[in-house]
Scaffold this active site. Sequence first.
Site, PDB file in Angstrom:
ATOM      1  N   GLU A  33       1.015  -1.374  -0.174  1.00 34.45           N
ATOM      2  CA  GLU A  33      -0.075  -0.105  -0.002  1.00 34.45           C
ATOM      3  C   GLU A  33       0.965   1.335   0.106  1.00 34.45           C
ATOM      4  OE1 GLU A  33      -2.563   0.583   3.572  1.00 34.45           O
ATOM      5  OE2 GLU A  33      -3.587   2.334   2.511  1.00 34.45           O
ATOM      6  N   LYS A  83      -2.546  -2.066  -2.982  1.00 30.94           N
ATOM      7  CA  LYS A  83      -3.769  -1.085  -2.369  1.00 30.94           C
ATOM      8  C   LYS A  83      -3.103   0.212  -2.515  1.00 30.94           C
ATOM      9  CE  LYS A  83      -5.940   0.224   1.867  1.00 30.94           C
ATOM     10  NZ  LYS A  83      -6.872  -0.431   3.102  1.00 30.94           N
TER      11      LYS A  83
HETATM   12  P1  13P Z   1      -9.312   4.440   4.659  1.00 38.32           P
HETATM   13  O1  13P Z   1     -10.098   3.977   3.773  1.00 38.32           O
HETATM   14  O2  13P Z   1      -9.847   5.299   5.914  1.00 38.32           O
HETATM   15  O3  13P Z   1      -8.198   5.491   3.989  1.00 38.32           O
HETATM   16  O4  13P Z   1      -8.371   3.253   5.294  1.00 38.32           O
HETATM   17  C1  13P Z   1      -8.231   2.303   4.679  1.00 38.32           C
HETATM   18  C2  13P Z   1      -6.687   1.883   4.922  1.00 38.32           C
HETATM   19  O5  13P Z   1      -6.370   0.706   5.330  1.00 38.32           O
HETATM   20  C3  13P Z   1      -5.344   2.788   5.080  1.00 38.32           C
HETATM   21  O6  13P Z   1      -4.220   2.111   5.121  1.00 38.32           O
END
Ligand code: 13P
Length: 340
Positions: free
Chosen positions: A177, A222
């Site tokens: 991510e 992600k």
């Molecule tokens: P949000 O959708 O609240 O941004 O959180 C997703 C997430 O796991 C961020 O690391």
Amino acid sequence: MSIENLEQIAQAMVATGKGIIAVDESTGTIKKRFEAAGVENTEENRRAYRELLLTTPNLGEHISGAILFDETIRQKTKDGVPLVEAMKKAGIIPGIKVDKGPVPLAGFPGDVVTEGLDGLRDRLKEYAQLGAQFAKWRAVIKITEDNPSSTAIEANMHALARYAALCQEAGLVPMVEPEVLMDDAESKHDIDVSYEVHEAVLRSLFNALYEQNVMLEGTILKVSMVIPGKYAPKDAQVGPEDVAEATVRVLKSCVPATLPGIVFLSGGQSDEQATEHLNLINQMGPHPWPVSFSYGRALVAEALKIWSKDQQKNWAEAQKAVYARAQENGAAALGQWKKR
Ligand code: 13P
């Protein structure tokens, strides 16, 4: 664990019309969310809140997996069933956040780097024993006049790739991510700057994954959407079609087609924005990969608001709100969402 197993898990995470719910707020972040809702940040409240979300009736119809925090993967329902078991019964794959959060990057004011690699091999082994099948590591990229530096991008993507290789060794699918922040106090950038930074970040990420021998077939991306900063001047704001178009363009330009799937974080978008953007992105398909959601706030904010008003009486109503948001985003993952 063979690559086939990792591939199978990754594909199940992005099964048609399903997405992932993020309930992995660290103790510090959940404190902020609870405070805003007027809920006391105790271990029991955190446990009850996570039980509420994860045991929402029929959640598995639209949710393939959930990302847990270290505390949560060890917790049980009030009836003594481990949350991981309850999830598996509901057809929800357990995932675990394993990074230790961002800290300032020495020598580069304004940039941050995510920590957590030391001892990670042993922690992953334990999480796998506790039932996790995938993991998450979040790298944070801030945009200001002077940030991000290329050093910050490379340091963060290197760490993500080292984490991903360790996950695959432990039999866990790494969710990698990189989040380009849109809601930092200094997020005043326009969509073109967001595009350029996403492009640099994604190119660096896939290079780093290649260098670390990470098997893309067993990896999930992600990522944030290409969107102007929340505090950008009015004339820098754009319509939902622009966000969807720029996001699709950067993903197609940077993400190999062998990746089993891409999911988005909501990152401070409103509930409706997050759903509308995902829907438009899918309407622009077909894409080389399934494109779905891994939302935290955009799935749970409404439920937290309802539950906080009366934790006993509003349990079922809060669960209905989570289900409704999961259903709407499940439709958006198919490009079939209808604006109400
Ligand atoms: P949000 O959708 O609240 O941004 O959180 C997703 C997430 O796991 C961020 O690391």
